[in-house]
Enzyme design. Structure first.
Site, PDB file in Angstrom:
ATOM      1  N   HIS A   1       0.839  -1.190   0.000  1.00 13.38           N
ATOM      2  CA  HIS A   1       0.000   0.000   0.000  1.00 13.38           C
ATOM      3  C   HIS A   1       0.880   1.249   0.000  1.00 13.38           C
ATOM      4  CE1 HIS A   1      -3.600  -2.395   1.080  1.00 13.38           C
ATOM      5  NE2 HIS A   1      -2.748  -3.099   1.817  1.00 13.38           N
TER       6      HIS A   1
ATOM      7  N   LYS B   1      15.273  -7.478  -1.979  1.00 14.03           N
ATOM      8  CA  LYS B   1      15.949  -7.353  -3.268  1.00 14.03           C
ATOM      9  C   LYS B   1      16.146  -8.740  -3.875  1.00 14.03           C
ATOM     10  CE  LYS B   1      18.497  -3.119  -2.148  1.00 14.03           C
ATOM     11  NZ  LYS B   1      19.823  -2.472  -2.055  1.00 14.03           N
TER      12      LYS B   1
ATOM     13  N   ARG C   1      20.464 -10.276   2.731  1.00 19.04           N
ATOM     14  CA  ARG C   1      21.634  -9.969   1.909  1.00 19.04           C
ATOM     15  C   ARG C   1      22.389 -11.257   1.583  1.00 19.04           C
ATOM     16  NH1 ARG C   1      21.838  -5.652   5.710  1.00 19.04           N
ATOM     17  NH2 ARG C   1      21.675  -3.601   4.708  1.00 19.04           N
TER      18      ARG C   1
END
Length: 211
Positions: free
Chosen positions: A115, A166, A180
């Site tokens: 959102h 990511k 990571r």
């Protein structure tokens, strides 16, 4: 907003709102999900048939432990031989593509939707959605969370409790919040399966490969 307009906006990564048709579809999925979750442990054939009704595509020898939580179902593709432990949650407004031979620990969440941060926009119940892709043979540890738009590479390993913000490359071990990469899967992993425990100890090798 019509349902076709909603789907077009999702595909473009634009903000979208619920439609009556979409809410009705979710209601049907909730009923199927209820049947899946309330089935007896011995009713494996029934759950296999329900998975065909729930998911867009489901491969051979897919096993999902109860409970399962999802919204859409038909946006999800699951490859052969994938295993999910209890508590898999799929926020699947956009597509979720899961490869062959993937492993999911307990309470893993794949979330394609978010959102706006702006309070006024968020109060309008607007949403955005981006696809998630899990490569063949990837292993997601217990409690890991994958956020919208993420691709996790083939045979990658995501540590328990990680929040993946990511993309993670193929053959990579990644941990943490935010998640990571810490190293590549390498020859050491062919000798040791956990800490100082070696594969060449009697009885530790198996003669089949699932993927």
């Amino acid at each position: 907003m019509t349902e076709q307009e909603r789907q077009e906006r999702v595909a473009k990564g634009q903000l979208w709102l619920d439609t009556e048709e979409f809410i009705a579809h979710q209601g049907k999925m909730k009923d199927l999900m209820y049947e899946f979750n309330m089935s007896r442990p011995s009713e494996t054939a029934r759950r296999a048939e329900l998975m065909k009704q729930i998911f867009g595509t489901v491969g051979k020898d897919v096993w999902i432990n109860q409970p399962l939580s999802l919204l859409v179902g038909t946006t999800v593709t699951i490859g052969d031989g994938t295993y999910a432990n209890a508590g898999l949650t799929l926020i699947d407004d956009a597509s979720i593509t899961i490869g062959k031979g993937c492993l999911f620990g307990t309470n893993v969440t794949l979330c394609t939707t978010g959102h706006p941060i702006d309070p006024e926009e968020r109060a309008k119940c607007s949403m955005y959605s981006f696809p998630i892709t899990i490569g063949d043979g990837a292993w997601l540890g217990a409690g890991s969370i994958v956020l919208p738009g993420i691709t996790i590479g083939k045979f990658a390993v995501i540590g328990a409790g990680s929040v993946v913000t990511k993309d993670i490359p193929d053959y990579t071990v990644a941990v943490g919040n935010p998640c990571r990469p810490i190293r590549k899967i390498n020859e050491h992993d062919k000798e040791y399966y956990w800490r100082d425990r070696r594969f060449d100890e009697p009885g530790n090798r198996f003669d089949y490969f699932m993927v």
